[in-house]
Motif scaffolding. Structure first.
Motif, PDB file in Angstrom:
ATOM      1  N   GLY A  43       1.295  -0.891   0.189  1.00  0.00           N
ATOM      2  CA  GLY A  43       0.218   0.060  -0.411  1.00  0.00           C
ATOM      3  C   GLY A  43       1.182   0.726  -0.112  1.00  0.00           C
ATOM      4  N   ALA A  44       0.739   2.242   0.001  1.00  0.00           N
ATOM      5  CA  ALA A  44       0.693   3.881  -0.327  1.00  0.00           C
ATOM      6  C   ALA A  44      -0.286   4.855  -0.455  1.00  0.00           C
ATOM      7  N   GLU A  45       0.371   5.695   0.047  1.00  0.00           N
ATOM      8  CA  GLU A  45      -0.402   6.875   0.347  1.00  0.00           C
ATOM      9  C   GLU A  45       0.359   8.368  -0.513  1.00  0.00           C
ATOM     10  N   THR A  46       0.274   8.633  -1.713  1.00  0.00           N
ATOM     11  CA  THR A  46       1.002   9.671  -1.972  1.00  0.00           C
ATOM     12  C   THR A  46       0.817  11.109  -1.315  1.00  0.00           C
ATOM     13  N   VAL A 102       3.985   4.432   3.049  1.00  0.00           N
ATOM     14  CA  VAL A 102       4.210   3.225   2.608  1.00  0.00           C
ATOM     15  C   VAL A 102       3.969   1.465   3.336  1.00  0.00           C
ATOM     16  N   SER A 103       3.152   1.114   2.647  1.00  0.00           N
ATOM     17  CA  SER A 103       3.122   0.081   4.126  1.00  0.00           C
ATOM     18  C   SER A 103       3.694  -0.931   2.958  1.00  0.00           C
ATOM     19  N   ALA A 144       4.986  13.701  -5.035  1.00  0.00           N
ATOM     20  CA  ALA A 144       4.161  12.841  -4.402  1.00  0.00           C
ATOM     21  C   ALA A 144       4.289  11.646  -3.822  1.00  0.00           C
ATOM     22  N   LEU A 145       6.143  10.703  -4.302  1.00  0.00           N
ATOM     23  CA  LEU A 145       6.307  10.079  -3.565  1.00  0.00           C
ATOM     24  C   LEU A 145       7.665  10.398  -2.373  1.00  0.00           C
ATOM     25  N   SER A 146       7.709  11.094  -1.972  1.00  0.00           N
ATOM     26  CA  SER A 146       8.755  11.682  -1.330  1.00  0.00           C
ATOM     27  C   SER A 146       8.650  11.043   0.197  1.00  0.00           C
ATOM     28  N   ALA A 147       7.356  11.571   0.394  1.00  0.00           N
ATOM     29  CA  ALA A 147       7.411  11.193   2.209  1.00  0.00           C
ATOM     30  C   ALA A 147       7.420   9.365   1.709  1.00  0.00           C
ATOM     31  N   ALA A 148       6.755   8.150   0.869  1.00  0.00           N
ATOM     32  CA  ALA A 148       6.419   7.213   0.621  1.00  0.00           C
ATOM     33  C   ALA A 148       8.075   7.032   0.362  1.00  0.00           C
ATOM     34  N   GLU A 149       8.686   7.173   0.076  1.00  0.00           N
ATOM     35  CA  GLU A 149      10.767   7.367  -0.523  1.00  0.00           C
ATOM     36  C   GLU A 149      11.457   7.276   0.711  1.00  0.00           C
ATOM     37  N   THR A 150      11.090   7.620   1.619  1.00  0.00           N
ATOM     38  CA  THR A 150      11.285   8.250   2.448  1.00  0.00           C
ATOM     39  C   THR A 150      11.306   7.126   3.830  1.00  0.00           C
ATOM     40  N   GLY A 151       9.021   6.978   4.117  1.00  0.00           N
ATOM     41  CA  GLY A 151       8.654   5.496   4.354  1.00  0.00           C
ATOM     42  C   GLY A 151      10.009   4.675   4.508  1.00  0.00           C
TER      43      GLY A 151
END
Length: 220
Positions: A127-130, A165-166, A200-207
């Motif tokens: 899973g993921a949130e942008t 990101v999950s 959009a994906l920066s937080a998910a990538e940091t996660g």
């Protein structure tokens, strides 16, 4: 009266948008993950990032190398991709393989050969949130979002309008296929991390960077 009503309407819309930006889904024991039936809620994880876990006593020093399987993009009906396109999913899967490969590789040389003393690590992006453009950054400074994100930072919780990101991690003995450890996690940057609020994906990538470091610590 019309102007006053419009003012109230605007305030209501702003409040609704903020509350929506603060809403966050929690990982589930994804039915399509092979080891999910063995996992139990992790009540000992104080960070709140690990939702479910399975493990057996393992001496990680017995292992000297690791196989990192290609990242699987979860296709189950209980996947938690919130408005994430197929291209974005693939970009996150590629980033995940790179980040986890670099982190694991600092402790175990990566290989493709099964032999005694080898781990096999399976990663599943579930899973993921942008991050919401502009609002993700603006909400760190405005009168409504600023205090909220400060509190979230202290609590180690997700910030407003911020992505996440999950994923699932499954670790096997490569030669016996015995499951040694498995867990489902959700990661996101500190709520005051301004740099991770751009894109959009920066937080998910940091996660994913955080998750990769976390896995490396577990394998020591």
């Amino acid at each position: 009266m019309s102007a006053l009503t419009n003012g109230y309407s605007l305030a209501a819309l702003i409040s609704l948008a903020f509350l929506t930006g603060c809403a966050s889904t929690q990982p589930v024991p994804y039915t399509g993950v092979t080891s999910s039936s063995r996992m139990k809620p992790d009540t000992q994880d104080e960070s709140g990032h690990i939702s479910y876990r399975y493990s057996i006593p393992t001496d990680w020093n017995k292992y000297s190398r690791a196989i990192l399987d290609p990242v699987v993009i979860y296709q189950g009906s209980d996947a938690q991709f919130d408005d994430v396109s197929a291209e974005q999913k693939q970009a996150l899967a590629d980033y995940m393989h790179q980040a986890f490969g670099k982190s694991v590789g600092q402790h175990f040389p990566l290989t493709q050969t099964k032999m005694p003393g080898t781990l096999r690590i399976r990663l599943t992006l579930t899973g993921a949130e942008t991050t919401t453009p502009v609002l993700g950054t603006f909400s760190r400074f405005d009168l409504m979002g600023g205090p909220y994100n400060i509190v979230q930072s202290v609590r180690g919780k997700q910030g407003s309008f911020t992505g996440s990101v999950s994923y699932a991690v499954e670790i096997y003995d490569a030669t016996s296929d015995q499951l040694l450890s498995a867990y489902i996690a959700k990661q996101y940057p500190n709520s005051l991390n301004i740099g991770a609020s751009w894109g959009a994906l920066s937080a998910a990538e940091t996660g994913l960077d955080i998750g990769a470091e976390q896995l490396q610590e577990q394998l020591k």
